[in-house]
Design a protein around this motif. Structure first.
Motif, PDB file in Angstrom:
ATOM      1  N   ILE A   1       0.846  -1.191   0.000  1.00  0.00           N
ATOM      2  CA  ILE A   1       0.000   0.000   0.000  1.00  0.00           C
ATOM      3  C   ILE A   1       0.884   1.245   0.000  1.00  0.00           C
ATOM      4  CG2 ILE A   1      -1.720   1.310   1.325  1.00  0.00           C
ATOM      5  CD1 ILE A   1      -2.813  -1.219  -0.008  1.00  0.00           C
ATOM      6  N   ASP A   2       0.476   2.251  -0.741  1.00  0.00           N
ATOM      7  CA  ASP A   2       1.251   3.486  -0.875  1.00  0.00           C
ATOM      8  C   ASP A   2       1.586   4.070   0.498  1.00  0.00           C
ATOM      9  OD1 ASP A   2       2.017   5.806  -2.890  1.00  0.00           O
ATOM     10  OD2 ASP A   2       1.000   6.743  -1.186  1.00  0.00           O
ATOM     11  N   HIS A   3       2.855   4.442   0.699  1.00  0.00           N
ATOM     12  CA  HIS A   3       3.300   4.883   2.021  1.00  0.00           C
ATOM     13  C   HIS A   3       2.623   6.180   2.470  1.00  0.00           C
ATOM     14  CE1 HIS A   3       6.076   6.788  -0.879  1.00  0.00           C
ATOM     15  NE2 HIS A   3       6.020   7.804  -0.060  1.00  0.00           N
ATOM     16  N   SER A   4       2.307   7.051   1.533  1.00  0.00           N
ATOM     17  CA  SER A   4       1.635   8.293   1.925  1.00  0.00           C
ATOM     18  C   SER A   4       0.217   8.010   2.423  1.00  0.00           C
ATOM     19  CB  SER A   4       1.612   9.295   0.769  1.00  0.00           C
ATOM     20  OG  SER A   4       1.025   8.731  -0.385  1.00  0.00           O
ATOM     21  N   LEU A   5      -0.441   7.041   1.829  1.00  0.00           N
ATOM     22  CA  LEU A   5      -1.769   6.644   2.298  1.00  0.00           C
ATOM     23  C   LEU A   5      -1.681   6.039   3.700  1.00  0.00           C
ATOM     24  CD1 LEU A   5      -4.795   6.217   1.811  1.00  0.00           C
ATOM     25  CD2 LEU A   5      -4.255   4.069   0.692  1.00  0.00           C
ATOM     26  N   LEU A   6      -0.655   5.239   3.947  1.00  0.00           N
ATOM     27  CA  LEU A   6      -0.472   4.654   5.275  1.00  0.00           C
ATOM     28  C   LEU A   6      -0.265   5.749   6.323  1.00  0.00           C
ATOM     29  CD1 LEU A   6       1.865   1.612   4.484  1.00  0.00           C
ATOM     30  CD2 LEU A   6      -0.600   1.574   4.907  1.00  0.00           C
ATOM     31  N   GLY A   7       0.493   6.775   5.964  1.00  0.00           N
ATOM     32  CA  GLY A   7       0.696   7.883   6.887  1.00  0.00           C
ATOM     33  C   GLY A   7      -0.588   8.620   7.186  1.00  0.00           C
ATOM     34  N   TRP A   8      -1.421   8.806   6.172  1.00  0.00           N
ATOM     35  CA  TRP A   8      -2.711   9.483   6.362  1.00  0.00           C
ATOM     36  C   TRP A   8      -3.633   8.649   7.249  1.00  0.00           C
ATOM     37  CZ3 TRP A   8      -7.724   8.651   3.762  1.00  0.00           C
ATOM     38  CH2 TRP A   8      -8.635   9.695   4.004  1.00  0.00           C
ATOM     39  N   VAL A   9      -3.642   7.328   7.028  1.00  0.00           N
ATOM     40  CA  VAL A   9      -4.470   6.447   7.852  1.00  0.00           C
ATOM     41  C   VAL A   9      -4.030   6.521   9.313  1.00  0.00           C
ATOM     42  CG1 VAL A   9      -4.973   4.017   8.342  1.00  0.00           C
ATOM     43  CG2 VAL A   9      -5.125   4.867   5.997  1.00  0.00           C
TER      44      VAL A   9
ATOM     45  N   THR B   1      14.706  11.068  -1.079  1.00  0.00           N
ATOM     46  CA  THR B   1      14.592   9.900  -1.951  1.00  0.00           C
ATOM     47  C   THR B   1      15.242   8.699  -1.279  1.00  0.00           C
ATOM     48  OG1 THR B   1      16.682  10.330  -3.092  1.00  0.00           O
ATOM     49  CG2 THR B   1      14.683  11.384  -3.985  1.00  0.00           C
ATOM     50  N   LEU B   2      14.783   7.517  -1.632  1.00  0.00           N
ATOM     51  CA  LEU B   2      15.416   6.312  -1.110  1.00  0.00           C
ATOM     52  C   LEU B   2      16.874   6.245  -1.529  1.00  0.00           C
ATOM     53  CD1 LEU B   2      12.765   3.454  -1.566  1.00  0.00           C
ATOM     54  CD2 LEU B   2      13.585   4.448   0.557  1.00  0.00           C
TER      55      LEU B   2
ATOM     56  N   VAL C   1       9.127   6.123   7.392  1.00  0.00           N
ATOM     57  CA  VAL C   1       9.218   4.846   8.099  1.00  0.00           C
ATOM     58  C   VAL C   1       8.393   3.776   7.390  1.00  0.00           C
ATOM     59  CG1 VAL C   1       8.659   3.641  10.246  1.00  0.00           C
ATOM     60  CG2 VAL C   1       9.735   5.899  10.326  1.00  0.00           C
ATOM     61  N   TYR C   2       7.163   4.090   7.008  1.00  0.00           N
ATOM     62  CA  TYR C   2       6.315   3.103   6.334  1.00  0.00           C
ATOM     63  C   TYR C   2       6.886   2.741   4.968  1.00  0.00           C
ATOM     64  CZ  TYR C   2       2.805   3.956   9.945  1.00  0.00           C
ATOM     65  OH  TYR C   2       2.139   4.047  11.145  1.00  0.00           O
ATOM     66  N   ARG C   3       7.426   3.719   4.267  1.00  0.00           N
ATOM     67  CA  ARG C   3       8.044   3.431   2.970  1.00  0.00           C
ATOM     68  C   ARG C   3       9.220   2.476   3.142  1.00  0.00           C
ATOM     69  NH1 ARG C   3      10.844   8.309  -0.269  1.00  0.00           N
ATOM     70  NH2 ARG C   3      12.331   8.043   1.442  1.00  0.00           N
ATOM     71  N   THR C   4      10.011   2.700   4.178  1.00  0.00           N
ATOM     72  CA  THR C   4      11.180   1.863   4.419  1.00  0.00           C
ATOM     73  C   THR C   4      10.776   0.446   4.809  1.00  0.00           C
ATOM     74  OG1 THR C   4      12.451   3.791   5.123  1.00  0.00           O
ATOM     75  CG2 THR C   4      13.297   1.633   5.777  1.00  0.00           C
ATOM     76  N   LEU C   5       9.804   0.324   5.697  1.00  0.00           N
ATOM     77  CA  LEU C   5       9.351  -1.005   6.108  1.00  0.00           C
ATOM     78  C   LEU C   5       8.892  -1.826   4.904  1.00  0.00           C
ATOM     79  CD1 LEU C   5       7.363  -0.087   9.339  1.00  0.00           C
ATOM     80  CD2 LEU C   5       9.359  -1.582   9.251  1.00  0.00           C
TER      81      LEU C   5
END
Length: 365
Positions: free
Chosen positions: A182-190, A274-275, A298-302
């Motif tokens: 799932i897109d990391h920005s969406l995870l952050g918003w959730v 950027t990564l 953090v979510y993007r990295t995980l």
């Protein structure tokens, strides 16, 4: 009182899958729950855990009585008779093999379809066919209070065990999202909006939570776990679209209020390093200014970390605040995290974990 009991003893999907696995060959479980919360995924879970069974999916809403069985003329010793052939999707033809049969959206099906399937659900028989004794049958339906046409008469309910599936919490869904791209920005918003996973049954007025489905509101689109996954697909393609197009797609997926708020949050993604910069120069890669952007990193990295840059990430992570470090560590510790072994065997991570054990202790309180 009955509704309160159902709510109090509502189970998560893992618990329900286990119940079905343990006794589904004896009793049919009817799983009732909110729309878009993953009830249909139970079939995949059970098929994975019971590899000797063959899985069959039967969509009750698309069937009529003639789709259950058809007459087939037989001739034996000069005596003509009719035998009924069953629909292949029911899996009954595999008489010598155990199956898992999911009767999806049973509550919305044609009354004649419900009646035709009751014997199969109660006695594991249909026509002259009988299921293998280890075969499992279960059904799904939406909550009647959602008002989307799920109706079962008392004599039907008495033939099965009804279990209520609860909605996942926002952190449970984030854990799932990390493991499912799932897109990391969406995870952050959730993470910042736990009300996205609240139940309409706990909301007196629809305007009190404009994101979720409410049977008293007219909503072309709204937030469910299913529609959030769809929103993630749109966000992943946003580099190929202008912002207006992305917003329009999100409005048609999760509703206008949620789409506007999500797009405002997504704009924070521009604050992310950027990564590549983290991998190549972790000591100088840009640090985000906002807490929300830190969560996204953090979510993007995980979701994306690999063995060859764990050391670089740990160097970068040391520059983040303790809350961000704990967020990463707790994500790694999540029982179903798919890269847990990869991270936990890294020397830098294990040394950090031993040194910062108080972060884990605080999380347990």
């Amino acid at each position: 009182m009955a509704n309160n009991a159902h709510a109090m003893y509502a189970l998560n999907l893992d618990q329900i899958a286990n119940i079905i696995k343990v006794c589904g060959h004896k009793r049919t479980v009817l799983v009732q729950g909110h729309m878009g919360t993953g009830k249909s995924s139970l079939l995949r879970t059970l098929a994975r855990e019971l590899p000797k069974h063959t899985a069959f999916y039967f969509d009750c809403t698309t069937k009529d009585l003639g789709d259950i069985m058809l007459p087939k003329l037989k001739d034996a010793d000069g005596q003509d008779y009719v035998r009924f052939a069953t629909n292949e999707e029911l899996g009954v033809h595999l008489r010598n093999q155990p199956i898992i049969l999911m009767l999806d959206e049973f509550g919305k099906s044609n009354p004649s379809v419900k009646n035709a399937l009751l014997l199969l659900m109660l006695e594991r028989k249909i026509g002259s066919y009988e299921l293998h004794p280890e075969s499992i049958v279960f059904a799904t339906t939406n909550l009647g209070s959602e008002g989307v046409g799920d109706l079962l008469l008392p004599h039907m309910r008495n033939r099965m065990t009804i279990i209520t599936a609860r909605k996942p919490g926002h952190m449970e869904w984030i854990e799932w999202g990390i493991n499912n791209g799932i897109d990391h920005s969406l995870l952050g918003w959730v993470k910042d909006n736990p009300q996205l996973f609240h139940s309409f049954e706990d909301v007196q007025r629809p305007d009190d939570n404009p994101y979720i489905y409410h049977p008293r509101a007219q909503q072309p689109a709204f937030v469910t776990p299913r529609s959030l996954e769809a929103a993630s697909d749109w966000l992943k393609q946003r580099e190929f679209m202008d912002p207006q197009s992305v917003t329009a797609a999100l409005i048609g997926t999760i509703g206008d209020r949620a789409a506007m708020d999500l797009m405002a949050f997504v704009s924070l993604a521009d604050d992310l390093p950027t990564l590549e910069s983290i991998k190549k120069d972790p000591e100088n890669a840009r640090l985000p200014a906002s807490a929300a952007a830190v969560c996204m990193i953090v979510y993007r990295t995980l979701a994306s970390i690999e063995a060859d840059w764990i050391d670089s990430w740990m160097t970068y992570m040391f520059r983040l605040d303790k809350e961000a470090q704990a967020l990463f560590a707790n994500g790694v510790r999540a029982p179903r995290y798919h890269k847990q072994g990869l991270v936990m065997t890294n020397k830098k991570f294990t040394e950090w974990a031993m040194k910062n054990n108080y972060l884990f202790a605080a999380d347990k309180k």
